[in-house]
Design an enzyme around this catalytic site. Structure first.
Site, PDB file in Angstrom:
ATOM      1  N   ASP A 128       5.514   1.245  12.833  1.00  0.00           N
ATOM      2  CA  ASP A 128       5.951   0.179  13.739  1.00  0.00           C
ATOM      3  C   ASP A 128       7.138   0.719  14.540  1.00  0.00           C
ATOM      4  O   ASP A 128       8.282   0.315  14.339  1.00  0.00           O
ATOM      5  CB  ASP A 128       6.335  -1.059  12.922  1.00  0.00           C
ATOM      6  N   HIS A 137       0.861  -1.182   0.000  1.00  0.00           N
ATOM      7  CA  HIS A 137       0.000   0.000   0.000  1.00  0.00           C
ATOM      8  C   HIS A 137       0.905   1.242   0.000  1.00  0.00           C
ATOM      9  O   HIS A 137       2.137   1.118  -0.087  1.00  0.00           O
ATOM     10  CB  HIS A 137      -0.937  -0.024   1.208  1.00  0.00           C
ATOM     11  N   HIS A 141       4.011   1.386   2.194  1.00  0.00           N
ATOM     12  CA  HIS A 141       5.179   0.673   1.646  1.00  0.00           C
ATOM     13  C   HIS A 141       5.841   1.475   0.522  1.00  0.00           C
ATOM     14  O   HIS A 141       7.068   1.600   0.483  1.00  0.00           O
ATOM     15  CB  HIS A 141       4.753  -0.681   1.073  1.00  0.00           C
ATOM     16  N   ARG A 152      -3.410  -4.973   7.014  1.00  0.00           N
ATOM     17  CA  ARG A 152      -4.491  -5.566   7.817  1.00  0.00           C
ATOM     18  C   ARG A 152      -5.803  -4.771   7.720  1.00  0.00           C
ATOM     19  O   ARG A 152      -6.842  -5.292   8.118  1.00  0.00           O
ATOM     20  CB  ARG A 152      -4.066  -5.691   9.281  1.00  0.00           C
ATOM     21  N   GLY A 193       9.292   1.843   8.573  1.00  0.00           N
ATOM     22  CA  GLY A 193       8.256   2.830   8.855  1.00  0.00           C
ATOM     23  C   GLY A 193       8.092   3.118  10.340  1.00  0.00           C
ATOM     24  O   GLY A 193       8.209   2.220  11.175  1.00  0.00           O
TER      25      GLY A 193
HETATM   26  P1  AMP Z   1       4.777  -4.742   6.796  1.00  0.00           P
HETATM   27  O1  AMP Z   1       4.601  -5.190   5.381  1.00  0.00           O
HETATM   28  O2  AMP Z   1       3.496  -4.406   7.493  1.00  0.00           O
HETATM   29  O3  AMP Z   1       5.678  -5.655   7.590  1.00  0.00           O
HETATM   30  O4  AMP Z   1       5.547  -3.362   6.716  1.00  0.00           O
HETATM   31  C1  AMP Z   1       6.763  -3.232   6.021  1.00  0.00           C
HETATM   32  C2  AMP Z   1       7.357  -1.877   6.312  1.00  0.00           C
HETATM   33  O5  AMP Z   1       6.434  -0.860   5.919  1.00  0.00           O
HETATM   34  C3  AMP Z   1       7.649  -1.640   7.797  1.00  0.00           C
HETATM   35  O6  AMP Z   1       8.870  -0.927   7.929  1.00  0.00           O
HETATM   36  C4  AMP Z   1       6.475  -0.799   8.235  1.00  0.00           C
HETATM   37  O7  AMP Z   1       6.762   0.025   9.340  1.00  0.00           O
HETATM   38  C5  AMP Z   1       6.226   0.023   6.995  1.00  0.00           C
HETATM   39  N1  AMP Z   1       4.857   0.530   6.986  1.00  0.00           N
HETATM   40  C6  AMP Z   1       3.712  -0.200   7.043  1.00  0.00           C
HETATM   41  N2  AMP Z   1       2.635   0.616   7.051  1.00  0.00           N
HETATM   42  C7  AMP Z   1       3.111   1.882   7.016  1.00  0.00           C
HETATM   43  C8  AMP Z   1       2.508   3.183   7.001  1.00  0.00           C
HETATM   44  N3  AMP Z   1       1.198   3.333   7.039  1.00  0.00           N
HETATM   45  N4  AMP Z   1       3.314   4.248   6.942  1.00  0.00           N
HETATM   46  C9  AMP Z   1       4.671   4.108   6.908  1.00  0.00           C
HETATM   47  N5  AMP Z   1       5.292   2.924   6.909  1.00  0.00           N
HETATM   48  C10 AMP Z   1       4.535   1.829   6.961  1.00  0.00           C
END
Ligand code: AMP
Length: 282
Positions: free
Chosen positions: A151, A34, A37, A188, A148
């Site tokens: 987290d 999204h 990412h 999610r 990001g």
């Molecule tokens: P994930 O796929 O959820 O494991 O996230 C992968 C990376 O994208 C991690 O470094 C997250 O912190 C970052 N991330 C996920 N959602 C967001 C968001 N809304 N804004 C900024 N970074 C994000």
């Protein structure tokens, strides 16, 4: 753009790039991409010669009763998005490739950093995160990696891991990307029913109210936490996992705000666990 499913293949791609003295930027993800990412990729793109993205739903960071099996996946769409952003290589291994039979080594960041917040509600989560990040760093050997701020605890854990294990990798942080109504982007969010999606932005609204309280002079964390809890209870249907005010570096709860503080919320809407946070400064 190359798409590698095997460690050997992405390793060769990265070592060839290094031999040509190219810099490697890395964005690890669990896919179902999204705008959160893509913002990470866009931050990385101008800073490196070669941009590598990994897409891997990492089973070791999910608890036994969590959503590993049903975590959303869409390979074709993800690859198209990576292509559009100008990614050079996507590493998308399967579980056996990363954790073959007999796999038995784990990385654990101990202490307060993983004691509170998601560390408390999701036992083993950061052990899984630290293990996969270590493995990916060893495979990709990036010059820098982007994570990001959504987290925030993960970001702090990764910074600690890089320091402690002497990875020559710069950790770059990226601000939270939100939908127009304030809901933090998350793979999610896909789980939310239309009704849940409608009330989900209340989490961010509660954080904005908390920030306003601090700006008006409130320093007592308990008062701030109560204000957030009251707002979410009023909004209905939330099952609060935690609301905490912590030191943004150490992730330890603070009772009286001075300087910078991170206000973090985790709450369930139905079966969906959402997290969000905001930085405040006195
Ligand atoms: P994930 O796929 O959820 O494991 O996230 C992968 C990376 O994208 C991690 O470094 C997250 O912190 C970052 N991330 C996920 N959602 C967001 C968001 N809304 N804004 C900024 N970074 C994000």
């Amino acid at each position: 753009m190359i798409v590698a499913e095997k460690i050997d293949e992405i390793r060769k791609f990265c070592s060839d790039a290094k031999r040509e003295r190219k810099t490697i930027g890395f964005v690890p993800t669990m896919g179902y991409l999204h705008k959160g990412h893509t913002s990470l990729m866009e931050i990385a793109r101008p800073k490196c010669d070669i941009l590598v993205v990994s897409i891997f739903v990492n089973p070791t960071q999910f608890g036994p009763n969590e959503d590993f099996e049903r975590y959303p996946r869409n390979k074709e769409r993800d690859l198209k998005i990576c292509e559009e952003v100008g990614v050079d290589a996507v590493f998308m291994p399967n579980v056996k490739e990363m954790y073959p039979d007999g796999y038995s080594t784990y990385v654990n960041v101990e202490g307060d950093l993983t004691r509170y917040l998601c560390g408390a509600s999701r036992p083993g989560h950061f052990r899984g995160v630290s293990t996969i990040v270590t493995k990916l760093f060893n495979i990709i050997t990036p010059d820098f990696a982007v994570f990001g701020e959504k987290d925030a605890q993960q970001l702090a854990v990764v910074r600690q891991l890089v320091r402690d294990l002497n990875f020559p990798i710069e950790i770059v942080s990226a601000p939270i990307v939100r939908d127009t109504d304030g809901l933090a982007m998350s793979s999610r969010n896909e789980y939310l029913t239309p009704r849940e999606r409608e009330i989900a932005p209340a989490i961010y609204k509660s954080l904005l109210i908390a920030k306003e309280l601090v700006e008006e002079g409130e320093r007592n964390s308990d008062v701030i936490i109560s204000a957030i809890r009251d707002y979410l209870e009023e909004a209905g249907e939330f099952k609060i996992d935690y609301v905490q005010v912590v030191n943004p570096q150490t992730m330890e709860p603070i009772h009286q705000i001075s300087n910078k503080a991170l206000i973090a919320v985790a709450a369930f809407l139905g079966k969906t666990r959402l997290i969000d946070n905001i930085m405040v400064e006195t």
